[in-house]
Design a protein around this motif. Structure first.
Motif, PDB file in Angstrom:
ATOM      1  N   ARG A   1       8.704  35.174  16.384  1.00  0.00           N
ATOM      2  CA  ARG A   1       8.417  34.247  15.286  1.00  0.00           C
ATOM      3  C   ARG A   1       9.649  33.354  14.851  1.00  0.00           C
TER       4      ARG A   1
ATOM      5  N   TRP B   1       6.756  31.193  17.935  1.00  0.00           N
ATOM      6  CA  TRP B   1       5.466  31.319  17.336  1.00  0.00           C
ATOM      7  C   TRP B   1       5.737  30.946  15.789  1.00  0.00           C
ATOM      8  N   SER B   2       5.050  29.761  15.487  1.00  0.00           N
ATOM      9  CA  SER B   2       5.204  29.591  13.822  1.00  0.00           C
ATOM     10  C   SER B   2       3.678  29.497  13.543  1.00  0.00           C
ATOM     11  N   PRO B   3       3.436  30.199  12.583  1.00  0.00           N
ATOM     12  CA  PRO B   3       2.143  30.251  11.919  1.00  0.00           C
ATOM     13  C   PRO B   3       1.660  29.043  11.008  1.00  0.00           C
ATOM     14  N   ASP B   4       3.015  28.294  10.330  1.00  0.00           N
ATOM     15  CA  ASP B   4       2.466  27.430   9.254  1.00  0.00           C
ATOM     16  C   ASP B   4       3.339  26.197   9.566  1.00  0.00           C
TER      17      ASP B   4
ATOM     18  N   THR C   1      -5.661  32.082  14.392  1.00  0.00           N
ATOM     19  CA  THR C   1      -4.443  31.769  15.380  1.00  0.00           C
ATOM     20  C   THR C   1      -3.472  32.924  15.684  1.00  0.00           C
ATOM     21  N   ALA C   2      -3.583  33.739  14.392  1.00  0.00           N
ATOM     22  CA  ALA C   2      -2.720  34.985  14.325  1.00  0.00           C
ATOM     23  C   ALA C   2      -2.768  35.849  15.874  1.00  0.00           C
TER      24      ALA C   2
ATOM     25  N   ALA D   1      -5.887  30.766  10.082  1.00  0.00           N
ATOM     26  CA  ALA D   1      -4.751  31.464  10.135  1.00  0.00           C
ATOM     27  C   ALA D   1      -4.815  32.946  10.928  1.00  0.00           C
ATOM     28  N   ALA D   2      -6.274  33.485  10.652  1.00  0.00           N
ATOM     29  CA  ALA D   2      -6.486  34.803  11.018  1.00  0.00           C
ATOM     30  C   ALA D   2      -6.814  34.431  12.527  1.00  0.00           C
TER      31      ALA D   2
END
Length: 456
Positions: free
Chosen positions: A290, A257-260, A274-275, A271-272
């Motif tokens: 992560r 998992w990569s948030p960015d 997909t988190a 972001a909220a």
């Protein structure tokens, strides 16, 4: 009971095959829906109603053959369709009617699909906002004041509103994924060569691919069965047949998992949403970790190769819009040293990601760094306080993935507080298209976000 125009393609095919519904009835339901909602979203820009009805009547008179027998489909206005206007979104070709179908169109027709018409695209597919001087802008069906994304924005909006159950698209820097994310549908960027696209001028170019879009992962998989397959005119066409993954679910899979994607700015609303994706996979039994990626080498590689391609494809600047012209001008500046650097960067990145996928089955990340933006804006100029230097920069989360030669699917992940769709991107090892779709199907079934229809 679901209205005919919102049935899945798989259900439509089953009903036609068992003679419970005729191809003519399905087509008429889609034509009625187009008449009802298309004036508001501007997704279908050329309608081939008479040709489509002739084909539907012929389908009803014949024995069902292919997997899409009698199922309506729309084609992006970048692919040639015999006898149907194809403008490429450019005033240069506003009256252009091709004599022959492109390969993807021929394959869809061979599978029994009924060609309804053409969907809107920016000029020559340039950019992730669907607007051009020929037809104007395509609007987001969830908020008509917002962009539908691009460059397959017309396809995504047509699917979301029930105008058609299937649509083809193309993707160099995110054009199958970004509009799917913006319009709450599913888009797959296949591994290059999975859906061959023969070219007389750029046969070895692997950044741009054609692929399927639909409202469900199952329908994308079904469409892949029709459009994928070897063709000797493409030098990197994949020889093995495409088949759905025989496994189901994601239990035991290793999910990164990569948030960015390594430090890219992401709008807080996106972001909220997909988190929440990692927790879904954990509930389904996957092992989620992560990760801190460094995909920054993709930036230079993508821009050099893209610019080179535009200079190759569009030698004459006469009549070109500003985005296409800018790309051509950048391409004319590319040197041999630039290409050598881009090749080294991309090769190194490919090998690092090969090692990455020895550890992880898939990577999940945001598709786009922003939710749908105002339709009047030419492009996103700032993300979470970070200025974007040009019209390409806001699409990095999509085009960095394009450089990896990897399959990537956009799947609905939820909605912002303002009701705008957001997608999650599922990326797999090159050639693992079926696994990507398997993971996407599990996420889709667990969340149900794709069932939410636009408020038209």
């Amino acid at each position: 009971m679901t209205e005919l125009h919102y049935l899945t393609a798989a259900e439509m095919a089953r009903l036609v095959r068992t003679r419970q519904v005729s191809a003519v009835e399905l087509l008429q339901a889609c034509l009625d829906r187009i008449e009802q909602v298309n004036p508001r979203v501007n997704a279908v820009v050329t309608l081939a109603a008479e040709q489509a009805m002739d084909a539907a009547e012929a389908a009803d008179a014949a024995e069902p053959a292919g997997p899409l027998h009698g199922v309506p489909v729309a084609h992006k206005d970048l692919v040639d369709t015999a006898g149907i206007r194809t403008t490429y979104g450019s005033p240069r070709y506003a009256r252009h009617v091709p004599d022959a179908d492109d390969l993807i169109v021929r394959r869809l027709r061979r599978a029994g699909a009924i060609s309804v018409g053409k969907t809107n695209t920016p000029e020559f597919g340039t950019g992730s906002h669907t607007v051009n001087e020929v037809f104007g802008a395509t609007r987001n069906p969830y908020d008509l004041s917002r962009s539908a994304g691009g460059s397959s924005g017309g396809a995504a909006a047509a699917l979301a509103t029930g105008m058609v159950p299937l649509a083809d698209g193309s993707d160099m820097g995110g054009s199958l994924r970004n509009p799917a994310s913006f319009c709450n549908v599913v888009g797959l960027r296949p591994t290059p060569g999975r859906v061959p696209d023969p070219s007389d001028t750029a046969a070895w170019y692997t950044l741009s691919v054609q692929g399927p879009m639909a409202r469900t992962v199952g329908d994308v998989t079904l469409m892949m069965s029709a459009v994928a397959g070897f063709d000797p005119r493409s030098p990197f066409a994949i020889t093995e047949d495409f088949a759905p993954d025989p496994e189901e679910g994601v239990a035991g899979l290793r999910v990164a998992w990569s948030p960015d994607l390594g430090g890219l700015p992401v709008d807080p609303a996106t972001a909220a949403v997909t988190a929440g994706a990692p927790a879904v996979f954990e509930r389904l039994g996957a092992r989620v970790e992560r990760v801190d990626l460094d995909l920054s080498d993709a930036e230079d590689a993508f821009r050099v190769y893209r610019a080179w391609y535009y200079a190759l494809a569009f030698g004459d600047l006469t009549g070109l819009g500003p985005n296409t012209r800018w790309n051509v001008e950048r391409g004319r500046e590319v040197t041999g040293a630039d290409l050598a650097r881009a090749e080294r960067l991309r090769s190194g990145l490919y090998q690092r990601m090969a090692a990455f996928f020895d550890t992880y089955d898939v990577l999940i990340a945001p598709v786009s760094q922003v939710p749908p933006f105002p339709v009047e804006e030419p492009y996103v100029k700032e993300i979470d306080g970070v200025p974007m230097p040009d019209y390409l920069a806001w699409m990095r989360s999509a085009y960095w993935i394009s450089v990896l030669h990897a399959p990537a699917a956009s799947v609905p992940a939820g909605f912002t507080g303002d009701g705008l769709p957001v997608g999650v991107q599922i990326v797999g090892r090159p050639f693992a298209d079926a696994k990507v779709l398997r993971v996407a199907a599990a996420f889709e079934a667990a969340t149900g976000h794709g069932l939410r229809r636009p408020p038209l």
